[in-house]
Design a protein around this motif. Structure first.
Motif, short mmCIF file in Angstrom:
data_model
loop_
_atom_site.label_atom_id
_atom_site.label_comp_id
_atom_site.label_asym_id
_atom_site.label_seq_id
_atom_site.Cartn_x
_atom_site.Cartn_y
_atom_site.Cartn_z
N ARG A 120 0.73 -1.17 -0.13
CA ARG A 120 0.10 0.13 -0.15
C ARG A 120 0.85 1.11 0.10
N TYR B 20 1.77 2.02 -3.51
CA TYR B 20 0.53 1.57 -4.57
C TYR B 20 0.43 2.86 -5.66
N GLU B 21 0.28 4.04 -5.17
CA GLU B 21 0.01 5.13 -6.19
C GLU B 21 1.21 5.35 -7.17
N ASP B 22 2.53 5.51 -6.50
CA ASP B 22 3.64 5.56 -7.09
C ASP B 22 3.84 4.46 -8.26
N ILE C 49 1.46 2.64 -9.66
CA ILE C 49 0.39 2.73 -10.73
C ILE C 49 0.90 3.48 -11.72
N GLU C 50 1.41 5.01 -11.24
CA GLU C 50 1.69 6.00 -11.99
C GLU C 50 2.86 5.52 -12.98
N VAL D 186 -7.76 3.39 -15.36
CA VAL D 186 -6.91 4.59 -15.24
C VAL D 186 -6.13 4.44 -16.97
N VAL E 78 -7.44 -0.15 -11.34
CA VAL E 78 -6.83 -0.39 -10.04
C VAL E 78 -8.07 -0.36 -9.10
N ASP E 79 -7.69 -0.46 -7.89
CA ASP E 79 -8.73 -0.80 -7.03
C ASP E 79 -9.41 -1.88 -7.00
N SER F 114 -3.95 -3.96 -3.54
CA SER F 114 -3.23 -3.44 -2.80
C SER F 114 -3.17 -4.31 -1.35
#
Length: 516
Positions: free
Chosen positions: A320, A323-325, A327-328, A376, A403-404, A425
């Motif tokens: 987690r 996670y955002e990094d 995905i980007e 995304v 995602v999610d 995640s």
């Protein structure tokens, strides 16, 4: 694309071949039995379609069960002689075949593109990868050996010898039609077995070209035979091959559902089988991993052949805190892919091979979105136009990232086998080990972490026949390939174990008098 067309006589109609071959004698559209080109007793043909244009460009005989006995009988006759050849002779034949395959790579690559849809660069990669099995097994042929031991019983000695099993059958899928034929046939021929190959209805021409090259290399007639058949007749022909009394071994790559049928047919007739079946492979990225390495490996692993590989990452789990990094980075990297026909030099991702796959992929995406997933990248539906290119007649879908993702979504439990990536995640190692193993499948798993203690724990705790540790695709001729649980049994490639799949061991015990 400017392609020169040639014609190929299908026996019932003229088919336009939309590319130029350096060796026009390499492409055949008849079955191959006992060194001869053969038409089916059915008198019918089925079409071969280019996934990039939706155009039928080839046709092959639509074999029926009545064609099977002739092929197996000829392979059995050839086995009586070929099985007695010296291992060094078999090694030399495989080596010559290897050289011929590489010499024909430009023509083979074009055939692969028009049968599978994969980009030309990937077709060349498959040829290099596939030929590596022929090279590897040329060495293994010389290294088949038994053993000797002193028996526990007085004055006895025991010797084990290994001999070729007999006629083998290969049931081959469409996603890697050259590599999987070579992985199976090379092992069988190295062991001294003969083989009948039933290729997928989508990709029969590649197998026929390889059989032609094998004969040119010097393999005797009947050593390598090919029966082509339509999707409709595949179950009946495959069953006839599996149950034929002269067939001693069946090797199958495909779905778990069909693999269980093949295994049952073989078990009922007490013959050996190797089944490399479906996968639901997790890729796990921990926060301490080298993200550049993880993204590079996932990118190559997931998007190769538009996600149509059994060992591709099916479920991507990311800790987690990163996670955002993550995905980007994967979205940014995937945006660089260029969708198009495989023979277009600009293309880096092609169509799916089978049109019916698009409906299934759309359904998987729709289910995930309805349960809370977010798209995304991509649209998750069939694409008919992209960057001014008319793709309406091909079988295209843009790379799609969701995602999610959650564990109640259908994508979590079914093999995706297409250009759709779902990212989940997780929080702890214990949690993700449990979730990764929560599947009946066990083909491959991938772990990215810099923690050496965790590497050992994950290697031992993940339920998969192959585990990549800070690496994605690790399939290689020198390494055993195969899964566990519903992903099948037996191994292909690797040292000793793969060639043993085609050998029978005999134990010979003798009495030695203890006086002169």
């Amino acid at each position: 694309m400017s392609l020169q067309s040639d014609s190929m006589d299908s026996g019932t109609r003229q088919i336009r071949v939309p590319f130029e071959l350096f060796d026009k004698t390499l492409l055949h559209n008849e079955c191959y039995i006992d060194g001869e080109w053969y038409f089916s007793l059915s008198g019918n043909y089925f079409g071969v379609t280019d996934p990039g244009s939706g155009t039928e460009w080839g046709a092959c005989p639509d074999c029926i069960p009545e064609d099977v006995d002739n092929a197996v009988q000829k392979a059995h006759t050839a086995f009586q002689l070929y099985s007695r050849t010296n291992p060094r002779t078999r090694a030399q034949l495989l080596s010559r075949w290897y050289q011929l395959i590489l010499s024909a790579k430009d023509d083979l690559a074009k055939i692969l593109v028009y049968e599978t849809g994969k980009p030309l660069a990937e077709a060349y990669g498959e040829i290099e990868y596939g030929a590596s099995f022929t090279w590897w097994f040329s060495g293994e042929a010389d290294r088949i050996r038994g053993s000797t031991l002193v028996s526990a019983a007085k004055n006895r000695r025991t010797v084990t010898i290994k001999q070729p099993m007999g006629v083998a059958v290969a049931l081959v899928p469409w996603n890697f039609p050259l590599a999987l034929v070579l992985r199976k046939v090379s092992a069988a021929l190295a062991a001294g077995c003969t083989m009948v190959v039933k290729p997928s209805p989508e990709t029969p021409l590649t197998a026929l070209s390889l059989a032609d090259l094998a004969t040119r290399a010097g393999f005797p007639k009947g050593a390598f035979n090919v029966l082509t058949t339509s999707l409709e007749n595949t179950p009946a022909v495959a069953e006839s091959l599996c149950t034929h009394p002269l067939v001693k071994k069946v090797t199958f790559t495909g779905s778990t559902r069909v693999g269980k049928i093949v295994a049952r047919l073989c078990a009922e007739n007490l013959k050996k089988s190797t089944c490399e079946l479906g996968g639901n492979c997790p890729l796990i990225c921990f926060a301490d991993a080298d993200l550049d390495v993880a993204i590079d490996q996932l990118f190559a692993l997931k998007w190769r052949h538009a996600g149509q590989a059994c060992i591709t990452a099916n479920r991507v789990y990311v800790e987690r805190t990163i996670y955002e990094d993550f995905i980007e980075r994967i979205v940014q990297r995937t945006e660089s892919l260029v969708l198009g026909h495989g023979l277009d030099s600009a293309t880096t991702i092609g169509p799916v091979t089978v049109e019916r796959s698009l409906d299934r992929l759309e359904s998987l995406v729709s289910d995930a979105v309805s349960k809370g997933a977010k798209i995304v990248l991509g649209v998750g539906t069939r694409v008919r136009e992209n960057d001014g290119k008319d793709l309406s007649k091909g079988f295209f879908m843009k790379p799609t990232i969701l995602v999610d993702m959650t564990d109640d979504m259908t994508m979590t439990h079914e093999e995706v086998f297409g250009p759709v990536l779902g990212i989940y995640s997780f929080d702890t190692e214990e949690e993700i080990t449990r979730r990764a193993n929560a599947t009946p499948y066990g083909l491959a798993s991938y772990v990215f972490t810099d923690n050496t203690h965790r590497i050992w724990r994950m290697m031992e705790n993940l339920e998969a026949g192959m585990i990549g540790l800070n690496v994605g695709n690790s399939s290689a001729a020198e390494a055993p390939f195969g899964g566990m649980k519903d992903s099948g049994w037996g191994k292909e490639s690797g040292k000793d174990i793969a060639i043993d799949e085609y050998l029978v061991s005999k134990t010979c015990t003798m009495l030695i008098k203890d006086h002169y």
